[in-house]
Design a protein around this motif. Structure first.
Motif, mmCIF file in Angstrom:
data_model
loop_
_atom_site.group_PDB
_atom_site.id
_atom_site.type_symbol
_atom_site.label_atom_id
_atom_site.label_comp_id
_atom_site.label_asym_id
_atom_site.label_seq_id
_atom_site.Cartn_x
_atom_site.Cartn_y
_atom_site.Cartn_z
ATOM 1 N N ILE A 32 0.839 -1.205 0.000
ATOM 2 C CA ILE A 32 0.000 0.000 0.000
ATOM 3 C C ILE A 32 0.875 1.256 0.000
ATOM 4 O O ILE A 32 0.593 2.224 -0.713
ATOM 5 N N VAL A 33 1.959 1.244 0.781
ATOM 6 C CA VAL A 33 2.883 2.386 0.805
ATOM 7 C C VAL A 33 3.477 2.619 -0.579
ATOM 8 O O VAL A 33 3.535 3.754 -1.066
ATOM 9 N N LEU A 35 2.279 1.642 -3.515
ATOM 10 C CA LEU A 35 1.219 2.108 -4.422
ATOM 11 C C LEU A 35 0.941 3.601 -4.210
ATOM 12 O O LEU A 35 0.736 4.348 -5.176
ATOM 13 N N ALA A 36 0.949 4.032 -2.961
ATOM 14 C CA ALA A 36 0.754 5.456 -2.672
ATOM 15 C C ALA A 36 1.904 6.288 -3.242
ATOM 16 O O ALA A 36 1.683 7.361 -3.812
ATOM 17 N N LEU A 37 3.135 5.788 -3.114
ATOM 18 C CA LEU A 37 4.290 6.494 -3.688
ATOM 19 C C LEU A 37 4.183 6.576 -5.208
ATOM 20 O O LEU A 37 4.510 7.613 -5.801
ATOM 21 N N MET A 39 1.407 6.603 -6.949
ATOM 22 C CA MET A 39 0.349 7.563 -7.256
ATOM 23 C C MET A 39 0.850 8.990 -7.056
ATOM 24 O O MET A 39 0.572 9.870 -7.885
ATOM 25 N N ILE A 40 1.579 9.225 -6.000
ATOM 26 C CA ILE A 40 2.140 10.564 -5.757
ATOM 27 C C ILE A 40 3.097 10.946 -6.889
ATOM 28 O O ILE A 40 3.067 12.078 -7.378
ATOM 29 N N TYR A 78 12.564 0.077 -2.013
ATOM 30 C CA TYR A 78 11.979 0.439 -0.715
ATOM 31 C C TYR A 78 12.308 -0.612 0.349
ATOM 32 O O TYR A 78 12.769 -0.286 1.446
ATOM 33 N N TYR A 90 7.940 0.308 6.800
ATOM 34 C CA TYR A 90 6.810 0.880 7.526
ATOM 35 C C TYR A 90 5.860 -0.235 7.979
ATOM 36 O O TYR A 90 5.355 -0.217 9.095
#
Length: 165
Positions: A32-33, A35-37, A39-40, A78, A90
């Motif tokens: 999830i982290v 995927l968020a990166l 998207m950002i 990561y 994380y």
């Protein structure tokens, strides 16, 4: 080892090998982290393009091959950097886990990178931790690492005795 900063409920588990469910939950958080990166990053690129030429702006189209390749490379990077620097991502932090070397310290950079590649390319290797008392997955067996419960902020610093004169 000082357990003063470890919650009282977690102290019996401190240092014990982590199992499949906890490792899987940490892995889901890490995905999830990433995927968020991604998207950002995508939004940042499109934002820069919009600022550069707002009249002719359109969202960048990215092929699935490119997005998957970038995503897998970002996930590997990561995981490797996090395991090398502090032994935890994380997701590991959320679940109270840490990746350690055979002697209990931090994993070396190359070991962290190879471990990350194995975990991303062959995630089914995690199922091996169901067997055996030490709950070791495929990367743990191949690279002599372990994933243990650890709620401390950092690994304790080991100081070697001074050499004799």
């Amino acid at each position: 080892m000082s357990l003063g900063s470890v919650p009282a409920e977690a102290r019996p588990f401190q240092g014990r090998p982590a199992g499949l469910v906890t490792r899987t939950a940490a892995g889901v958080v890490d995905v999830i982290v990433v995927l968020a990166l991604l998207m950002i990053g995508y939004l940042a690129i499109n934002g820069a393009l919009f600022v550069a030429d707002p009249r002719h702006f359109h969202f960048v189209s990215v092929s699935s091959v490119v997005s998957r390749t970038v995503g897998l490379c970002l996930l590997i990077g990561y995981l490797a950097v996090a395991w090398w620097l502090n032994g935890r991502t994380y997701g590991c932090r959320v679940m109270g886990l840490r990746v350690i070397a055979a002697k209990g310290g931090r994993v070396r950079p190359l070991v962290a990178l190879v471990r990350a590649v194995i975990c991303v390319v062959f995630p089914i290797g995690l199922l091996l931790c169901l067997f055996g008392r030490r709950r070791r997955s495929l990367p743990d067996l191949l690279l002599r690492t372990a994933v243990v419960y650890d709620w401390r902020a950092q690994l304790p610093v080991v100081t070697l005795p001074a050499p004799l004169p």
